[in-house]
Design a protein around this motif. Structure first.
Motif, PDB file in Angstrom:
ATOM      1  N   ALA A 103     -14.876  -5.470 -45.436  1.00  0.00           N
ATOM      2  CA  ALA A 103     -14.163  -4.215 -45.820  1.00  0.00           C
ATOM      3  C   ALA A 103     -13.944  -3.440 -44.584  1.00  0.00           C
ATOM      4  CB  ALA A 103     -14.745  -3.486 -47.054  1.00  0.00           C
ATOM      5  N   GLY A 104     -14.908  -3.099 -43.507  1.00  0.00           N
ATOM      6  CA  GLY A 104     -14.783  -2.327 -42.665  1.00  0.00           C
ATOM      7  C   GLY A 104     -13.839  -2.929 -41.661  1.00  0.00           C
ATOM      8  N   GLY A 105     -13.877  -4.379 -41.630  1.00  0.00           N
ATOM      9  CA  GLY A 105     -13.035  -5.081 -40.695  1.00  0.00           C
ATOM     10  C   GLY A 105     -11.407  -5.064 -41.074  1.00  0.00           C
ATOM     11  N   ALA A 106     -11.351  -5.070 -42.327  1.00  0.00           N
ATOM     12  CA  ALA A 106      -9.911  -4.590 -42.873  1.00  0.00           C
ATOM     13  C   ALA A 106      -9.446  -3.504 -42.612  1.00  0.00           C
ATOM     14  CB  ALA A 106      -9.717  -5.032 -44.411  1.00  0.00           C
ATOM     15  N   PHE A 107     -10.362  -2.493 -42.864  1.00  0.00           N
ATOM     16  CA  PHE A 107      -9.865  -1.057 -42.508  1.00  0.00           C
ATOM     17  C   PHE A 107      -9.493  -0.904 -41.038  1.00  0.00           C
ATOM     18  CE2 PHE A 107     -11.668   2.974 -40.933  1.00  0.00           C
ATOM     19  CZ  PHE A 107     -10.751   3.850 -41.295  1.00  0.00           C
ATOM     20  N   VAL A 108     -10.414  -1.261 -39.986  1.00  0.00           N
ATOM     21  CA  VAL A 108     -10.153  -0.869 -38.565  1.00  0.00           C
ATOM     22  C   VAL A 108      -8.856  -1.623 -38.382  1.00  0.00           C
ATOM     23  CG1 VAL A 108     -12.293  -0.187 -38.175  1.00  0.00           C
ATOM     24  CG2 VAL A 108     -11.860  -2.683 -37.672  1.00  0.00           C
ATOM     25  N   HIS A 109      -8.836  -3.014 -38.627  1.00  0.00           N
ATOM     26  CA  HIS A 109      -7.771  -3.588 -38.248  1.00  0.00           C
ATOM     27  C   HIS A 109      -6.364  -3.285 -38.906  1.00  0.00           C
ATOM     28  CE1 HIS A 109     -10.644  -6.660 -36.739  1.00  0.00           C
ATOM     29  NE2 HIS A 109      -9.800  -6.963 -36.086  1.00  0.00           N
ATOM     30  N   GLY A 110      -6.410  -2.522 -39.829  1.00  0.00           N
ATOM     31  CA  GLY A 110      -5.348  -1.865 -40.294  1.00  0.00           C
ATOM     32  C   GLY A 110      -4.611  -1.001 -39.575  1.00  0.00           C
ATOM     33  N   ARG A 111      -5.399  -0.559 -38.573  1.00  0.00           N
ATOM     34  CA  ARG A 111      -4.729   0.429 -37.230  1.00  0.00           C
ATOM     35  C   ARG A 111      -3.910  -0.306 -36.537  1.00  0.00           C
ATOM     36  NH1 ARG A 111     -10.935   1.796 -34.948  1.00  0.00           N
ATOM     37  NH2 ARG A 111     -11.235   3.592 -36.536  1.00  0.00           N
ATOM     38  N   LEU A 112      -3.984  -1.848 -36.432  1.00  0.00           N
ATOM     39  CA  LEU A 112      -3.106  -2.581 -35.716  1.00  0.00           C
ATOM     40  C   LEU A 112      -1.588  -2.655 -36.476  1.00  0.00           C
ATOM     41  CD1 LEU A 112      -5.328  -5.654 -34.968  1.00  0.00           C
ATOM     42  CD2 LEU A 112      -4.571  -4.008 -33.476  1.00  0.00           C
ATOM     43  N   GLY A 113      -1.767  -2.430 -37.899  1.00  0.00           N
ATOM     44  CA  GLY A 113      -0.393  -2.320 -38.599  1.00  0.00           C
ATOM     45  C   GLY A 113       0.365  -1.142 -37.792  1.00  0.00           C
ATOM     46  N   PHE A 114      -0.364  -0.099 -37.595  1.00  0.00           N
ATOM     47  CA  PHE A 114       0.308   1.247 -37.270  1.00  0.00           C
ATOM     48  C   PHE A 114       0.627   0.949 -35.691  1.00  0.00           C
ATOM     49  CE2 PHE A 114      -2.505   2.954 -40.445  1.00  0.00           C
ATOM     50  CZ  PHE A 114      -1.675   3.288 -41.457  1.00  0.00           C
TER      51      PHE A 114
END
Length: 122
Positions: A103-114
């Motif tokens: 879950a943490g990986g998805a959260f921090v990789h979500g930054r890449l979307g921005f």
């Protein structure tokens, strides 16, 4: 599990008793690599001679199997961890740890979307 095709999941393909017969291709076409991999795996999971106790190495492998969603790894390493002395609570905590990392990986990789879209640049 995530469907692969037509609603079939990876666990639908898992057959502990019969899947080893498919190793024939490895044995016939790449026996040297199969032997090397077997030796590597045996060294990683040796009962003695490692700094990290076998129970913890098996719990680590179980966590990796959970995060990669590999039914074979989950089966093999949860059972090996219990055989090496892991408790039900240790299996549960390992599963929660793997869940937190995934879950943490998805959260921090979500930054890449921005970052990639430039939606939230200052």
């Amino acid at each position: 599990m995530t469907p692969i095709t037509g609603g079939t999941t990876m666990s639908d393909f898992f057959d502990r008793e019969n899947d080893a017969k498919y190793d024939k291709a490895y044995k016939e076409t790449t026996p040297d690599i199969l032997k090397a991999f077997g030796g590597f795996n045996d060294a990683v999971f040796a009962e003695e001679g490692r700094e990290i106790p076998l129970k913890y190495r098996e719990l680590i492998a179980y966590a990796v199997g959970l995060t990669t969603q590999c039914a074979y790894c989950i089966d093999a390493h949860s059972n090996a961890a219990v055989k090496a002395g892991a408790s039900e609570t240790e299996l549960a905590e390992t599963a929660w740890t793997a869940s937190a990392i995934r879950a943490g990986g998805a959260f921090v990789h979500g930054r890449l979307g921005f970052k990639f879209t430039g939606v939230h640049e200052h």
